[in-house]
Write a protein that holds these residues in place. Sequence first.
Motif, PDB file in Angstrom:
ATOM      1  N   ASP A  77       0.824  -1.212   0.000  1.00 42.92           N
ATOM      2  CA  ASP A  77       0.000   0.000   0.000  1.00 42.92           C
ATOM      3  C   ASP A  77       0.858   1.262   0.000  1.00 42.92           C
ATOM      4  O   ASP A  77       0.573   2.247   0.711  1.00 42.92           O
ATOM      5  N   GLY A  78       1.937   1.221  -0.795  1.00 43.54           N
ATOM      6  CA  GLY A  78       2.800   2.377  -0.926  1.00 43.54           C
ATOM      7  C   GLY A  78       3.768   2.581   0.220  1.00 43.54           C
ATOM      8  O   GLY A  78       4.546   3.542   0.215  1.00 43.54           O
ATOM      9  N   GLU A  79       3.770   1.696   1.202  1.00 44.89           N
ATOM     10  CA  GLU A  79       4.643   1.831   2.373  1.00 44.89           C
ATOM     11  C   GLU A  79       5.709   0.746   2.391  1.00 44.89           C
ATOM     12  O   GLU A  79       5.417  -0.430   2.173  1.00 44.89           O
ATOM     13  N   LEU A  80       6.944   1.158   2.635  1.00 44.53           N
ATOM     14  CA  LEU A  80       8.049   0.214   2.735  1.00 44.53           C
ATOM     15  C   LEU A  80       7.916  -0.601   4.013  1.00 44.53           C
ATOM     16  O   LEU A  80       7.887  -0.045   5.116  1.00 44.53           O
ATOM     17  N   VAL A  81       7.845  -1.932   3.886  1.00 48.45           N
ATOM     18  CA  VAL A  81       7.660  -2.788   5.057  1.00 48.45           C
ATOM     19  C   VAL A  81       8.808  -3.762   5.278  1.00 48.45           C
ATOM     20  O   VAL A  81       8.841  -4.476   6.282  1.00 48.45           O
ATOM     21  N   GLY A  82       9.762  -3.828   4.357  1.00 44.75           N
ATOM     22  CA  GLY A  82      10.887  -4.740   4.533  1.00 44.75           C
ATOM     23  C   GLY A  82      11.730  -4.804   3.280  1.00 44.75           C
ATOM     24  O   GLY A  82      11.559  -4.020   2.340  1.00 44.75           O
ATOM     25  N   ILE A  83      12.656  -5.745   3.257  1.00 43.49           N
ATOM     26  CA  ILE A  83      13.505  -5.973   2.090  1.00 43.49           C
ATOM     27  C   ILE A  83      13.852  -7.453   2.032  1.00 43.49           C
ATOM     28  O   ILE A  83      13.995  -8.113   3.072  1.00 43.49           O
ATOM     29  N   VAL A  84      13.928  -8.000   0.831  1.00 45.81           N
ATOM     30  CA  VAL A  84      14.283  -9.406   0.653  1.00 45.81           C
ATOM     31  C   VAL A  84      15.461  -9.488  -0.304  1.00 45.81           C
ATOM     32  O   VAL A  84      15.531  -8.748  -1.290  1.00 45.81           O
ATOM     33  N   THR A  85      16.431 -10.353  -0.005  1.00 44.07           N
ATOM     34  CA  THR A  85      17.647 -10.479  -0.800  1.00 44.07           C
ATOM     35  C   THR A  85      17.762 -11.881  -1.387  1.00 44.07           C
ATOM     36  O   THR A  85      17.034 -12.792  -1.007  1.00 44.07           O
ATOM     37  N   THR A  86      18.709 -12.027  -2.298  1.00 44.94           N
ATOM     38  CA  THR A  86      18.940 -13.344  -2.891  1.00 44.94           C
ATOM     39  C   THR A  86      19.296 -14.371  -1.827  1.00 44.94           C
ATOM     40  O   THR A  86      18.906 -15.533  -1.914  1.00 44.94           O
ATOM     41  N   THR A  87      20.035 -13.938  -0.808  1.00 42.54           N
ATOM     42  CA  THR A  87      20.405 -14.869   0.261  1.00 42.54           C
ATOM     43  C   THR A  87      19.194 -15.280   1.076  1.00 42.54           C
ATOM     44  O   THR A  87      19.052 -16.449   1.448  1.00 42.54           O
ATOM     45  N   ASP A  88      18.298 -14.321   1.370  1.00 39.84           N
ATOM     46  CA  ASP A  88      17.072 -14.664   2.094  1.00 39.84           C
ATOM     47  C   ASP A  88      16.307 -15.746   1.344  1.00 39.84           C
ATOM     48  O   ASP A  88      15.844 -16.732   1.919  1.00 39.84           O
ATOM     49  N   ILE A  89      16.162 -15.542   0.042  1.00 37.68           N
ATOM     50  CA  ILE A  89      15.370 -16.459  -0.769  1.00 37.68           C
ATOM     51  C   ILE A  89      16.052 -17.815  -0.903  1.00 37.68           C
ATOM     52  O   ILE A  89      15.393 -18.854  -0.965  1.00 37.68           O
TER      53      ILE A  89
END
Length: 287
Positions: A98-110
């Motif tokens: 909804d237009g709000e930054l809630v986190g970040i995901v990286t190649t390592t996370d995945i």
Amino acid sequence: MQTPASTITPGSPIVEAATRLRDEGIGSLVVERNGESVGIITESDIVAVTAEEGDTRKLTVADVMATALVTISPDANLEVAVDRLRTHGIKKLPVVEDGELVGIVTTTDISRYVPHITRPELSREPHPERRRFTRPDTLYEDDDWEFDSYGVADGIDVGDHVRFSKTLSENDIERFAEVSGDTNRLHLDAEFAEGSRFGRRIAHGTLVSGIISAALARLPGLTIYLSQELSYRGPVDIGDRVTAHCEVVEQLKENRFRLATAVDDGDGNCVVEGDAVVISDPIPDSA
């Protein structure tokens, strides 16, 4: 995803961004203006800037950041995330809801979860069925060590993955200090370490990341390191059990591969992440 995502403003000095990446042990900062995500700045961007001529310390985040921001929603499945990372040639996806930054995901996370899902988008050709390798091509094993290695019959291929776990004992710390010459008192002197930011002795970062090499040794074939990019995200206590995860994510040449690599501590927190490039040779006939 990791939450919250660390942010910075476009007008911040580039030196501030570099300092935060170093001190917070992270690989990127999402750039926000008035609460809106407008870009991202990564370690690679900082390295590129420092290689330029002139007084780069006068630059701001806005001068360096990538403005073509690629994002993903928190309810997207992992296949979508993998495809987006690969299509855009990036390693980090800000997560926006909804237009709000809630986190970040990286190649390592995945990479910790991708081995458990179907990934046809990573290869044009279907892979043979993978099997679990119960005998690595190592000289010996130890009762404390655990590993799982999955791959194709000959050599390695995109989608292969391996996990290796061991406990970092007091003896490991002392032996590593002696062999490497890294006798930093933070690792060896409890009274000294109490006054540090950690408040205790911790394991050597290089010893922790070395568990990645142990995991790679348990892939099928003879794996030879070419390069390793690492980010250290947290300390590891002496006596903790660490686990390295490696996932083959891209074939660069006939026998060269890029892998997503990470090390977790005993609580499952990622303490090291990065990418490796290796050569995969066949096992010598004399072995």
